[in-house]
Structure formats: C-alpha cells, structure tokens
Write a protein that holds these residues in place. Structure first.
Motif, PDB file in Angstrom:
ATOM      1  N   PRO A  88     -16.625  -4.875 -18.488  1.00 16.56           N
ATOM      2  CA  PRO A  88     -17.539  -4.629 -17.365  1.00 16.56           C
ATOM      3  C   PRO A  88     -16.922  -3.737 -16.294  1.00 16.56           C
ATOM      4  CG  PRO A  88     -17.674  -6.915 -18.037  1.00 16.56           C
ATOM      5  CD  PRO A  88     -16.539  -6.317 -18.814  1.00 16.56           C
ATOM      6  N   GLY A  89     -15.626  -3.908 -16.051  1.00 18.59           N
ATOM      7  CA  GLY A  89     -14.963  -3.079 -15.058  1.00 18.59           C
ATOM      8  C   GLY A  89     -14.958  -1.612 -15.447  1.00 18.59           C
ATOM      9  N   LYS A  90     -14.708  -1.325 -16.709  1.00 16.87           N
ATOM     10  CA  LYS A  90     -14.711   0.061 -17.166  1.00 16.87           C
ATOM     11  C   LYS A  90     -16.099   0.670 -17.047  1.00 16.87           C
ATOM     12  CE  LYS A  90     -13.561   3.064 -21.075  1.00 16.87           C
ATOM     13  NZ  LYS A  90     -13.050   3.154 -22.459  1.00 16.87           N
ATOM     14  N   VAL A  91     -17.118  -0.117 -17.374  1.00 19.97           N
ATOM     15  CA  VAL A  91     -18.486   0.386 -17.296  1.00 19.97           C
ATOM     16  C   VAL A  91     -18.869   0.659 -15.844  1.00 19.97           C
ATOM     17  CG1 VAL A  91     -20.909  -0.211 -17.689  1.00 19.97           C
ATOM     18  CG2 VAL A  91     -19.210  -0.653 -19.472  1.00 19.97           C
ATOM     19  N   ARG A  92     -18.474  -0.219 -14.925  1.00 24.55           N
ATOM     20  CA  ARG A  92     -18.772   0.017 -13.505  1.00 24.55           C
ATOM     21  C   ARG A  92     -18.072   1.277 -12.997  1.00 24.55           C
ATOM     22  NH1 ARG A  92     -17.494  -5.618 -13.272  1.00 24.55           N
ATOM     23  NH2 ARG A  92     -19.401  -6.891 -13.310  1.00 24.55           N
ATOM     24  N   THR A  93     -16.843   1.482 -13.432  1.00 25.61           N
ATOM     25  CA  THR A  93     -16.109   2.688 -13.036  1.00 25.61           C
ATOM     26  C   THR A  93     -16.799   3.930 -13.570  1.00 25.61           C
ATOM     27  OG1 THR A  93     -14.002   1.488 -12.980  1.00 25.61           O
ATOM     28  CG2 THR A  93     -13.896   3.884 -13.208  1.00 25.61           C
ATOM     29  N   ALA A  95     -19.955   4.196 -14.302  1.00 24.23           N
ATOM     30  CA  ALA A  95     -21.204   4.360 -13.562  1.00 24.23           C
ATOM     31  C   ALA A  95     -20.962   5.037 -12.216  1.00 24.23           C
ATOM     32  CB  ALA A  95     -21.876   3.005 -13.368  1.00 24.23           C
ATOM     33  N   ALA A  96     -19.904   4.643 -11.548  1.00 25.82           N
ATOM     34  CA  ALA A  96     -19.571   5.269 -10.261  1.00 25.82           C
ATOM     35  C   ALA A  96     -19.294   6.758 -10.447  1.00 25.82           C
ATOM     36  CB  ALA A  96     -18.368   4.563  -9.635  1.00 25.82           C
ATOM     37  N   THR A 123     -24.794  -4.598 -17.093  1.00 29.19           N
ATOM     38  CA  THR A 123     -23.734  -4.216 -16.159  1.00 29.19           C
ATOM     39  C   THR A 123     -23.953  -2.793 -15.654  1.00 29.19           C
ATOM     40  OG1 THR A 123     -22.135  -5.663 -17.245  1.00 29.19           O
ATOM     41  CG2 THR A 123     -21.248  -3.876 -15.894  1.00 29.19           C
ATOM     42  N   ALA A 124     -24.245  -1.877 -16.582  1.00 25.38           N
ATOM     43  CA  ALA A 124     -24.471  -0.486 -16.198  1.00 25.38           C
ATOM     44  C   ALA A 124     -25.711  -0.353 -15.317  1.00 25.38           C
ATOM     45  CB  ALA A 124     -24.615   0.378 -17.446  1.00 25.38           C
ATOM     46  N   GLU A 126     -27.063  -2.546 -13.302  1.00 25.29           N
ATOM     47  CA  GLU A 126     -26.784  -3.064 -11.959  1.00 25.29           C
ATOM     48  C   GLU A 126     -25.934  -2.079 -11.160  1.00 25.29           C
ATOM     49  OE1 GLU A 126     -24.898  -7.065  -9.850  1.00 25.29           O
ATOM     50  OE2 GLU A 126     -24.456  -6.607 -11.939  1.00 25.29           O
ATOM     51  N   ALA A 127     -24.921  -1.506 -11.815  1.00 21.89           N
ATOM     52  CA  ALA A 127     -24.018  -0.590 -11.123  1.00 21.89           C
ATOM     53  C   ALA A 127     -24.725   0.700 -10.706  1.00 21.89           C
ATOM     54  CB  ALA A 127     -22.830  -0.267 -12.020  1.00 21.89           C
TER      55      ALA A 127
END
Length: 336
Positions: A88-93, A95-96, A123-124, A126-127
């Motif tokens: 999830p952290g990689k996907v949020r990064t 997305a940013a 996750t994507a 939401e981000a």
C-alpha cells in the motif's frame, strides 16, 4: 467480407460512444464466420511495416514541438506497478507521483492513470481522490490469462467494485493461436459486461493482445480487429512481462487497425503500447507514428496511452533539460 456500418459519425471522447460488438456486421456469430472475416483482412507486408516504422522513428521535431510532445507523453502515461512485492505504501507513493510528477513545477501535467493489481485498487483510488488521475487494474488472471472464465470475471468485478476506472484484461493467446476466435470474442464481451457498475456506468476495457506471443504481424492485425469487434475501448500491445513487448512496427499495425476500424464503423478505439518504452526519445517516436498513421485525433490521453514504470523519469529529466539547459542528476526524480 463487407461491413455494415455500426455508427454514423466520428466520436470525440471515450464517453460519447461505446464500442459496438460485431452483431451488426454481415457475419454470423461463429468461429467459421469470424475466421473468414479475420483471415480476409489484408495481409501485413512485414518488410514494408518495419521500414515505415524505422523511417518514422528517425523523424526530427522542432524544439517547441518537442516541449509539447514531452508534456503530452507525460499526460498519456499509465504509471504502473505490477510486482508481487507491491505494498500500500508503494502504491500511495506512485499515486502522489502520478498527480504531481514534478513537485517543483506546477505546470507539469499529471499522468493519465495509475495501473495496479486488483487488490491495490482501493488504496490507489483513495490516494488519488478527485485528482482526475484514473485507476487502472489488470485483471483476468494477468499476465498469463490461464484461468477459468468465472475466475476471470470475478477478478474483473472485484476490481470494478473497488473503484477501478479502467480494466486491462489479457486474452487467451493459446485459444487465439488455435483459431478459437469466437471463444476470444465471447471472453472479451463477458469481461466488458463485468465492467458495468450497478448505476449503469462502465469501467473502460483495454484488451491486451500480448503481441510478443502472436508470432506474426498478420496475427497482430487479426487480434486487434477481434478485440475491437468484441467491444474493447482500447487495444493494448503487451503485459510488459513478455519480450518483445511494445515495438514500433507492432504499434504501427495496431494504429492502422484502429484507423481502418473508425473509417469502417465510425467508432474510435484507443491504443496502448506497454513494456520496453523507457526513454523520452522512444516516446516521441511513438507519438510521431500515432500522428502519421492514425492521425492527430489519437494524440490525446483518451485515445493513446503508454504503459510504463520507468518512462516517466526520463520524460521529466528531458523536460527539465529543456527548461534549464542542463541535465539533472538521477536524484532529481523519485525511484519507482
């Protein structure tokens, strides 16, 4: 075999017209009829296609056009992470980065989409929020496509229910190479139906041909038409997991197919090369080919995408070079 036109006019955006299955063509819904139609398409001149792609790849463009091309290419990227170690952290990064590729320059366009496995869609989504960047999900037992149909459909529905705006499905290449064209047609049609939400809206469907396994350019042309006839919104070269992936000659053939399909039917279909496109120079070659083969209508993220994980970094560095006159160090961009 003659066409019966399915729609009357040209279309401008993905939302205006839904691709129409081939029930309106002058063929019956059977393997034999599809075989006659697909094998009746003009054969591909291999030498000619490769020579034309090579010639287009040598075209030079002016500095002002290059600046436009770099921004256009950025806006067409489906920023992708499709690894077993995705978190999830990689996907949020990711997305940013998709929303603000260059944090130091607000004029840099966002990418078209973030492409992930179905379990990372929520996750994507939401981000990305209301940024306008789409969430694309690979489905149907990506990348092999080797699964029962109920599993493929469940895979698709899960991604759509989680909020995916786009579904990238893989066809069964074994069935295609064995000539079971109706099976592929039905598979695409069923997946497209699984893309529909309860409110009547539908996730857009990209049909991955995995051209590196199709053996001949004639098969690439046939698979392209089959994907369009069955209702795909996009046809896509590759999963990125098989080599060769997105070559310029293959993409040229697919662009010819969407151009001819619109001329015959009035329906516009997108094209997505994916896999192996890593540099801004390569991306510009593809954009030149799009313009020369399909036409300027396809020079838009609604109709042309790059499936890539590393291309964006080089596009950003080339963009900075044009602004500052010098290349930035590798630490200028984030490592995906």
């Amino acid at each position: 075999m003659p066409f019966q036109p399915m729609l009357g006019g040209m279309v401008a955006t993905q939302s205006d017209v839904e691709p129409t299955p081939f029930r309106d063509l002058d063929v019956t819904r059977s393997d034999s009829s599809l075989r006659r139609f697909l094998h009746g398409l003009p054969g591909v001149d291999q030498v000619g296609a490769e020579q034309r792609a090579a010639a287009l790849g040598t075209r030079s463009i002016k500095t002002s056009a290059k600046a436009f091309a770099l921004d256009l290419a950025i806006s067409m990227v489906d920023l992708t992470t499709l690894e077993g170690q995705d978190t999830p952290g990689k996907v949020r990064t990711l997305a940013a980065k998709a929303m603000r590729p260059d944090p130091s320059d607000a004029t840099c366009p966002a990418t078209a989409a973030v492409c992930v496995y179905p379990d990372m869609v929520a996750t994507a989504k939401e981000a990305l929020g209301s940024s306008g960047v789409k969430v694309a999900a690979v489905a149907t037992a990506f990348p092999s496509g080797r699964a029962a149909m109920d599993i493929k459909l469940a895979d698709t529905r899960d991604a759509v229910e989680a909020g995916a705006d786009e579904i990238d499905m893989v066809i069964d290449r074994g069935a295609f190479l064995a000539g079971r064209y109706l099976e592929i047609y039905e598979e695409i049609a069923q997946v497209r139906e699984a893309c529909r939400r309860e409110n009547g809206e539908s996730a857009h469907l990209k049909v991955i041909l995995e051209t590196g396994e199709l053996q001949t350019y004639d098969n690439v042309r046939r698979a392209s038409w089959l994907g369009m006839l069955a209702g795909g919104h996009f046809i896509k070269t590759s999963t990125g997991k098989v080599q060769p992936a997105a070559t310029l000659p293959v993409t040229l053939i697919m662009l010819e197919a969407v151009r001819d399909f619109r001329e015959a039917t009035g329906t516009m279909i997108g094209v997505k090369p994916a896999g192996g496109i890593r540099t801004a120079k390569d991306a510009i070659k593809f954009l030149v080919t799009v313009n020369e083969v399909a036409g300027p209508d396809w020079l838009d993220p609604d109709w042309f995408r790059f499936g890539a994980s590393t291309l964006l970094n080089d596009l950003l560095m080339q963009r900075m070079k044009m602004k500052t006159g010098r290349y930035s160090g590798p630490d200028y961009v984030t490592v995906d």
